[in-house]
Design a protein around this motif. Sequence first.
Motif, PDB file in Angstrom:
ATOM      1  N   PRO A  17       8.936  -5.545   8.495  1.00 22.03           N
ATOM      2  CA  PRO A  17       7.705  -5.465   7.727  1.00 22.03           C
ATOM      3  C   PRO A  17       6.763  -6.554   8.195  1.00 22.03           C
ATOM      4  O   PRO A  17       7.172  -7.699   8.358  1.00 22.03           O
ATOM      5  N   LEU A  18       5.538  -6.175   8.402  1.00 20.06           N
ATOM      6  CA  LEU A  18       4.591  -7.122   8.976  1.00 20.06           C
ATOM      7  C   LEU A  18       4.503  -8.394   8.151  1.00 20.06           C
ATOM      8  O   LEU A  18       4.473  -9.496   8.678  1.00 20.06           O
ATOM      9  N   ALA A  19       4.499  -8.208   6.833  1.00 24.90           N
ATOM     10  CA  ALA A  19       4.300  -9.392   5.995  1.00 24.90           C
ATOM     11  C   ALA A  19       5.488 -10.325   6.057  1.00 24.90           C
ATOM     12  O   ALA A  19       5.389 -11.488   5.706  1.00 24.90           O
ATOM     13  N   ALA A  20       6.626  -9.812   6.497  1.00 25.80           N
ATOM     14  CA  ALA A  20       7.752 -10.714   6.672  1.00 25.80           C
ATOM     15  C   ALA A  20       7.477 -11.636   7.841  1.00 25.80           C
ATOM     16  O   ALA A  20       8.010 -12.728   7.939  1.00 25.80           O
ATOM     17  N   TRP A 185      -1.376  -5.670  -2.582  1.00 25.66           N
ATOM     18  CA  TRP A 185      -1.022  -6.321  -1.325  1.00 25.66           C
ATOM     19  C   TRP A 185      -2.043  -6.151  -0.200  1.00 25.66           C
ATOM     20  O   TRP A 185      -2.442  -7.123   0.440  1.00 25.66           O
ATOM     21  N   ASP A 220       1.882  -6.825  -6.396  1.00 20.72           N
ATOM     22  CA  ASP A 220       2.860  -6.940  -5.301  1.00 20.72           C
ATOM     23  C   ASP A 220       3.370  -8.378  -5.257  1.00 20.72           C
ATOM     24  O   ASP A 220       3.269  -9.137  -6.220  1.00 20.72           O
ATOM     25  N   ASP A 221       3.919  -8.771  -4.137  1.00 19.30           N
ATOM     26  CA  ASP A 221       4.563 -10.077  -3.970  1.00 19.30           C
ATOM     27  C   ASP A 221       3.612 -11.237  -4.308  1.00 19.30           C
ATOM     28  O   ASP A 221       2.404 -11.100  -4.194  1.00 19.30           O
ATOM     29  N   CYS A 267       9.763 -11.058   0.673  1.00 18.35           N
ATOM     30  CA  CYS A 267       9.281 -11.285   2.047  1.00 18.35           C
ATOM     31  C   CYS A 267       8.412 -12.532   2.112  1.00 18.35           C
ATOM     32  O   CYS A 267       8.400 -13.242   3.103  1.00 18.35           O
ATOM     33  N   GLY A 268       7.659 -12.799   1.046  1.00 13.82           N
ATOM     34  CA  GLY A 268       6.794 -13.968   1.022  1.00 13.82           C
ATOM     35  C   GLY A 268       7.550 -15.250   0.704  1.00 13.82           C
ATOM     36  O   GLY A 268       6.953 -16.320   0.662  1.00 13.82           O
ATOM     37  N   LYS A 293       8.342  -1.998  -7.539  1.00 16.43           N
ATOM     38  CA  LYS A 293       8.486  -1.873  -6.080  1.00 16.43           C
ATOM     39  C   LYS A 293       9.552  -2.881  -5.669  1.00 16.43           C
ATOM     40  O   LYS A 293       9.441  -4.071  -5.980  1.00 16.43           O
ATOM     41  N   TYR A 333      11.406   0.270   4.451  1.00 23.50           N
ATOM     42  CA  TYR A 333      10.770   0.619   5.726  1.00 23.50           C
ATOM     43  C   TYR A 333      11.446   1.820   6.417  1.00 23.50           C
ATOM     44  O   TYR A 333      11.328   1.981   7.629  1.00 23.50           O
ATOM     45  N   ARG A 351       9.577   3.962   0.815  1.00 23.31           N
ATOM     46  CA  ARG A 351       8.807   3.738   2.036  1.00 23.31           C
ATOM     47  C   ARG A 351       9.565   4.351   3.212  1.00 23.31           C
ATOM     48  O   ARG A 351      10.787   4.274   3.285  1.00 23.31           O
ATOM     49  N   ASP A 355       5.006  -1.719   7.699  1.00 24.16           N
ATOM     50  CA  ASP A 355       3.776  -1.964   6.947  1.00 24.16           C
ATOM     51  C   ASP A 355       2.552  -1.354   7.633  1.00 24.16           C
ATOM     52  O   ASP A 355       2.339  -1.544   8.831  1.00 24.16           O
ATOM     53  N   ASP A 386       3.340   4.290   3.065  1.00 23.45           N
ATOM     54  CA  ASP A 386       2.715   3.013   2.698  1.00 23.45           C
ATOM     55  C   ASP A 386       1.356   3.236   2.019  1.00 23.45           C
ATOM     56  O   ASP A 386       0.779   4.314   2.058  1.00 23.45           O
ATOM     57  N   MET A 387       0.863   2.156   1.463  1.00 19.52           N
ATOM     58  CA  MET A 387      -0.298   2.230   0.584  1.00 19.52           C
ATOM     59  C   MET A 387      -1.579   2.483   1.367  1.00 19.52           C
ATOM     60  O   MET A 387      -1.637   2.281   2.574  1.00 19.52           O
TER      61      MET A 387
HETATM   62  C1  GLA Z   1       6.699  -6.267   2.811  1.00 24.85           C
HETATM   63  C2  GLA Z   1       6.228  -4.916   2.275  1.00 24.85           C
HETATM   64  C3  GLA Z   1       4.743  -4.998   1.967  1.00 24.85           C
HETATM   65  C4  GLA Z   1       4.484  -6.110   0.963  1.00 24.85           C
HETATM   66  C5  GLA Z   1       5.027  -7.427   1.492  1.00 24.85           C
HETATM   67  C6  GLA Z   1       4.958  -8.534   0.463  1.00 24.85           C
HETATM   68  O1  GLA Z   1       6.140  -6.547   4.041  1.00 24.85           O
HETATM   69  O2  GLA Z   1       6.491  -3.906   3.202  1.00 24.85           O
HETATM   70  O3  GLA Z   1       4.280  -3.758   1.462  1.00 24.85           O
HETATM   71  O4  GLA Z   1       5.120  -5.768  -0.246  1.00 24.85           O
HETATM   72  O5  GLA Z   1       6.387  -7.306   1.890  1.00 24.85           O
HETATM   73  O6  GLA Z   1       5.521  -9.723   0.924  1.00 24.85           O
END
Ligand code: GLA
Length: 530
Positions: A17-20, A185, A220-221, A267-268, A293, A333, A351, A355, A386-387
């Motif tokens: 996931p990109l945000a990771a 997010w 979200d996170d 992830c954050g 989620k 994912y 999902r 991302d 995804d959103m």
């Molecule tokens: C992952 C999810 C995203 C978002 C971030 C938050 O990357 O795929 O949609 O929730 O984490 O950290």
Amino acid sequence: MRTCMTLALAQSGQLLPLAALNQPSPAPRRHSRSFPTAWSLATAAGILLSAGQAPAAGVDGTWRIDLQRAGGVTVPTYFILKQSSNALDGTVVINDSVDLPLRHAHMDGSNAVFGVDWNTDYILRPDGDVLRVTLTYGGQSHEETTAHRVPEAEARPPRALPLPAPHSVPANGLAPTPPMGWNSWNHFGGNVDDKIVRETAEAMVNSGMARAGYTYVVIDDTWEGGRDAAGNLVPNGKFPDMKALADYVHSKGLKLGIYSSPGSRTCGGYEGSYGHEEQDARTFAAWGIDYLKYDWCSAARVYKDSDLQAAYQKMGDALARCGRPIVYSLCEYGMGEVWTWGPQVGANLWRTTGDIQDNWRSMSDNGFSQERLTPYAGPGHWNDPDMLEVGNGGMTGIEYRTHFSLWCLLAAPLMAGNDLRTISAETLDILTNRDAIAINQDPLGKQTERLVQRGDLELWVKPLSHGARAFGVFNRGSEAREVRFAWAELGLASKPLSLRNVWEHRDAPPAPEGWQGRIPAHGVALLIAR
Ligand code: GLA
């Protein structure tokens, strides 16, 4: 080919996931000067002394940096480095959540230089007992901080707890049509707070989005603060009173969603639900949460890929017992072919991709790769590519209409990802198109499939109730195209009785021989035939 690659990557867990990989907050970041804690230094010193060793020279060893994040939360990242003279190797446990190998690692004199993904580069400079660290995000913004040596054990994940034996979690009866709402997010990242959520709920009602069907307002996170003495999950400083916020959102006739992880960290790098699943489900219910989620993230550090189903089932069971109907949204994912077991763990959506980003390539990779998942969508359980990014500024109006059309045909959840408080007329027009939403929300609950692919031209069909059908004629190329399809190519025996052009907002009398039209580059004609 594109389809297989994206999914194969997702399944093998390679598509992170990109945000990771990115830092979670788009806000300017400050570094923490509060580290080291007395405890970690004492522990480090104790272990080194008890082993009767002098501290290793250079950068070899385990190091920790603490970064100050939104909500007053401090998130550690660990460097586990193996240095042998000029050679450097190792792992970064980014946000104490995801293990990433070093890339392009080398020693530049006594400095360690490496990246961990496409986005973050590190320079570590020894300075006495510490390392002075420069982080560079995407080759642009910088952050300076200090790394302190810690015992390697501190960077290890918690031990794996036993997981339940597979069984079927009873369906919760929610989401008979794809969920519609908003998620913080894509636009706000780590900046989401109580005020933004309240204002978004107001904007959802005042703009007409709620009337069009948008209901769930999902945080979200980065809302998490940690746990109290009794182990209850508590929000951080950005969310002073989650129950009051839920009451407010409910008072607008809307529902509130929240985010957590089966791992110990999101992830954050914020607190996850690991080992507290039942307790957290009860907390969510007590606050009045309507949607969860649940994002894999650091769960990969404790569980094996083969544990995915059991780990998600654990929270599915907890939600089923928490006394409140809560839509269950899986976010892993697409790993482990989640669409084949999602309903068994009580999921309403899952999902299927990494991302999304606000650009044509990412959106079309996610959206057009869904074809082989068509059989797995249906009332109560949906594939989620995804959103939405509609209105976030990275695509043209034409591309956003294509994005929205594709998500409607896919029977994908419609979770707006833009700032509803400042929504433009054009974005509102896209997100509230009644015919497009009717395609998405059709009670038959069928996901679209591709009928024709001619180079960049693609024709997709979605069966609707009462024998109607929706068609998407997509031009994925970069030149406008004149397009003709005979009715037989659309799977119709003869011309339909009526044909609605969704974006032109008009019914056009169907011609005897078939449909024809001009589709701009990256554009779509969205049609409903009856
Ligand atoms: C992952 C999810 C995203 C978002 C971030 C938050 O990357 O795929 O949609 O929730 O984490 O950290």
